[in-house]
Write an enzyme that holds these catalytic residues in place. Structure first.
Site, PDB file in Angstrom:
ATOM      1  N   ASP A 184      63.261 -52.390 -17.314  1.00 46.98           N
ATOM      2  CA  ASP A 184      64.613 -52.951 -17.375  1.00 46.98           C
ATOM      3  C   ASP A 184      65.413 -52.330 -18.512  1.00 46.98           C
ATOM      4  O   ASP A 184      64.852 -51.878 -19.517  1.00 46.98           O
ATOM      5  CB  ASP A 184      64.551 -54.470 -17.564  1.00 46.98           C
ATOM      6  N   ASP A 232      63.457 -55.783 -24.175  1.00 50.85           N
ATOM      7  CA  ASP A 232      62.073 -55.934 -23.728  1.00 50.85           C
ATOM      8  C   ASP A 232      61.643 -54.732 -22.894  1.00 50.85           C
ATOM      9  O   ASP A 232      60.504 -54.260 -23.010  1.00 50.85           O
ATOM     10  CB  ASP A 232      61.924 -57.215 -22.900  1.00 50.85           C
TER      11      ASP A 232
END
Length: 701
Positions: A554, A558
């Site tokens: 993504d 994170d």
């Protein structure tokens, strides 16, 4: 027409003295390019180093002058200036004009030296347009000058030059006394101009090579200070004139400091320093008082000096030396080291087999030397080398001596009861056993590391969505973040050549973890198994099942962290994939702008940063075009539908991939250790010192 009877003794050429050197320079210095030029420099420097090795000097200065000359100064005993009885010449003239003459043949002047052939100074002299030597000895400064190896005197009207008028000696070959030396001061200064008629036009002095070898020598002779000064004032790449530069090299820690300098990874153990000696007998020809050669058995002493440490990596860095001569191809001293090391470590693992869970298996040499950095030096008189290049030590007795010293010293360290050494020994043995298990596991699963047929595919992880092609050159593996992204990617991919492997969250940080922890981690093990080329030292790039590995995470913090953890795994255990440029990072878009077109279907525009979004919106306003609000901001790949994911990230015709490159392994290793290693303090300092460079708007909120 010539006949065979025309060939008689008058056709034979007898080259006298240094004439042979000028006629066939390649026989003495290897070549007449830059390598030969550098060889001459080190022939002179090595003589000064031998003085320091004997304890007669502590400073050597090397100057590259702007006129193309080289000057070497030392504070050794100074070349002898008295008359050598056999030739009737001064010691200086003998050293610089007679081949195979010097202080390293009789055995009384140097117990262990680098140059043993006696051709160094005389060969450099023969290949020089001019050579000046000055000797400080007995309160006086003596000088002798040579042109093309012939002694005489230059008449300089200004700065010294090889083009100055030269008068060769005709009868008396006398040393000139040109000054007074302070009481107790001795030393030698040699300045020479290489003969450009001998060397190729592009031959030049390599300062970096001088620094590398000078640093190596300074490590090997503790306390020796080597000063390298470049006074050539060369022209830089931008056309500017560079100033003088000077490097002072001195390492009092010796080879222990050398090991720390060479080590490419963080440490598992401290540097272990070991010493030992041994004696052996050797039959050699010795000249008696009448000059006759007589075969005599002599006793030799071999001194062994070793420094080594183990690190967290799996690459081996080994340097071996004989009397400070580098032996890059090893020899009897290195084979003795490996035999002693193997014996002592195997014995220690056998004693602690239950605790280490080693079973009946025995570690091999590569298991023990994985992650090891070592410097081994031996000193002995008149070593035997295989070949003139001195790259391989051939003295047979050295093997047994080194093996015994290493086995005894390593065993003492591994069985030590001191708290620090006991803890380090436990870590080393655990690392060796882990390497052994990895090697055995790789051998047992060699067949499963190759591409499987549909019938055999059950051995691969069930969550792998493999591709159909068997052509590795066309195949791609996408490592995706989570099952939600997998579902979309499965619909978006081309199943002919694109495979998918989902991972759950953040994998293990392998920079901190041990090899056994990495292998027991399900996600790491699945990635290594799917790629199918093994891991660590057993990694075989030719067995990799995919041409490209694409990390598709993504576009948030994170996702960036997961990508960093994956890159750490590839760098530590599958580095050839990175070095070969086969690891990529997908570049998914951050925004989707839906542009309203009157009478036409709306157009989708994707942007990949905040700055690009603002530029696109500004361009649309200038064109009078409207777009739908709100603008979609992708938080994860799972938010895209299959068509969008294929168009922006997976379809080779439209996607953007960022290739992960590694220009310099040492620098990359330092970065990974800083950002991902177990030492927190340097990382904290880095974050605090670099915080001002961070743009808060780049952080996904």
């Amino acid at each position: 027409m010539a006949t065979r009877s025309d060939y008689d003794a008058r056709h034979l050429s007898v080259l006298e003295g240094l004439e042979a050197v000028r006629k066939r320079p390649g026989m003495y210095i290897g070549s007449t390019d830059s390598r030969g030029l550098m060889h001459c420099v080190w022939e002179i420097i090595d003589n000064s180093v031998d003085e320091a090795l004997g304890g007669f000097g502590a400073h050597i200065t090397v100057v590259l002058h702007a006129d193309g000359s080289v000057e070497v100064q030392d504070d050794g005993r100074g070349i002898p200036v008295d008359i050598e009885p056999k030739t009737g010449l001064s010691g200086v003239e003998v050293v610089f004009t007679k081949l195979h003459a010097g202080g390293k043949f009789g055995g009384g002047s140097y117990s262990a030296s680098g140059g043993l052939h006696g051709v160094g100074a005389s060969v450099v002299n023969a290949l020089s347009a001019r050579l000046d030597v000055e000797v400080d000895r007995g309160g006086k400064t003596y000088r002798m000058q040579f042109r093309h190896g012939e002694p005489g005197r230059f008449t300089d009207t200004g700065r010294p030059s090889p083009d100055a008028p030269f008068a060769p000696f005709t009868e008396a070959h006398e040393l000139d006394v040109v000054g007074k030396a302070k009481r107790g001061v001795t030393g030698t200064r040699i300045r020479y101009w290489a003969d450009r008629q001998i060397f190729t036009p592009d031959a030049s002095f390599d300062l970096e090579a001088l620094l590398r070898r000078g640093r190596q020598t300074a490590f090997l002779v503790p306390g020796l200070r080597i000063t390298l000064r470049d006074a050539r004032r060369l022209v830089g790449p931008d056309g500017e004139r560079l100033g003088e530069s000077e490097e002072v090299l001195q390492y009092d820690g010796g080879i222990s400091e050398f090991v720390e300098f060479l080590a490419p990874d963080s440490k598992v153990s401290d540097v272990w320093r070991m010493h030992g000696t041994g004696t052996f007998h050797e039959t050699v020809p010795v000249l008696d008082s009448r000059g006759h050669s007589r075969v005599t058995e002599v006793e030799r002493t071999c001194e062994v000096d070793l420094a080594l440490r183990w690190g967290t990596g799996y690459d081996t860095t080994m340097r071996t030396f004989v009397n400070i001569i580098a032996t890059p191809k090893g020899g009897t001293h290195q084979s003795g080291f490996e035999a002693g090391l193997l014996k002592s470590v195997r014995d220690a693992i056998r004693v602690n087999a239950r605790k280490l869970k080693a079973g009946e298996d025995k570690p091999e040499k590569d298991d023990i030397m994985a992650g090891m950095t070592a410097v081994l030096t031996v000193r002995l008189a008149e070593p035997q080398f295989e070949g003139q290049t001195k790259e391989i030590l051939g003295t047979p007795a050295v093997r047994a001596i080194v093996s015994k010293v290493v086995a005894t010293e390593i065993a003492a360290k591994l069985n030590s009861t001191a708290r620090t050494e006991k803890a380090q020994a436990a870590l080393i043995l655990e690392k060796v056993v882990s390497e052994m298990k990895t090697r055995i596991s790789a051998r047992k699963h060699k067949e499963t590391q190759r591409r499987k047929t549909a019938l055999e595919s059950s051995t691969l992880p069930a969550k792998l969505a493999d591709c159909r092609t068997k052509d590795v050159a066309k195949s791609e593996l996408f490592i995706v973040e989570g099952d939600s992204a997998l579902g979309t990617a499965r619909l978006a991919r081309s199943s002919e050549f694109q495979a998918l492997l989902p991972i759950r969250g953040k994998i293990l940080n392998v920079q901190k973890a041990s090899v056994s922890d990495m292998l027991s981690n399900a996600e790491c093990a699945a990635i290594i198994q799917v790629i199918g080329a093994g891991s660590g030292r057993s990694f075989d790039l030719a067995s990799a099942r995919y041409q490209k590995v694409v990390l598709m995470t993504d576009a948030d913090v994170d996702g960036a962290h997961i990508r960093t953890l994956l890159l750490t795994l590839f760098f530590r255990y599958m580095r050839p994939m990175v070095e070969d440029g086969r690891v990529y990072a997908a570049v998914p878009p951050l925004h989707r702008v839906e542009v309203v077109r009157r009478g036409k279907a709306n157009e989708m525009v994707y942007t990949y940063s905040e700055a690009e979004l603002h530029r696109v919106l500004a361009a649309l306003e200038e064109q009078g075009l409207h777009y739908k609000e709100p603008i979609q901001r992708y938080k994860g790949l799972g938010e895209m539908d299959a068509d969008q994911l294929a168009e922006t990230t997976m379809d080779p015709r439209h996607r953007t991939l960022r290739r992960i490159m590694m220009e310099e392994a040492g620098s990359a290793d330092c970065v990974f250790e800083l950002l991902m290693g177990s030492d927190v303090a340097p990382r904290k300092d880095f974050l605090m010192s670099s915080a001002h460079r961070l743009d808060p708007e780049q952080i996904d909120a």
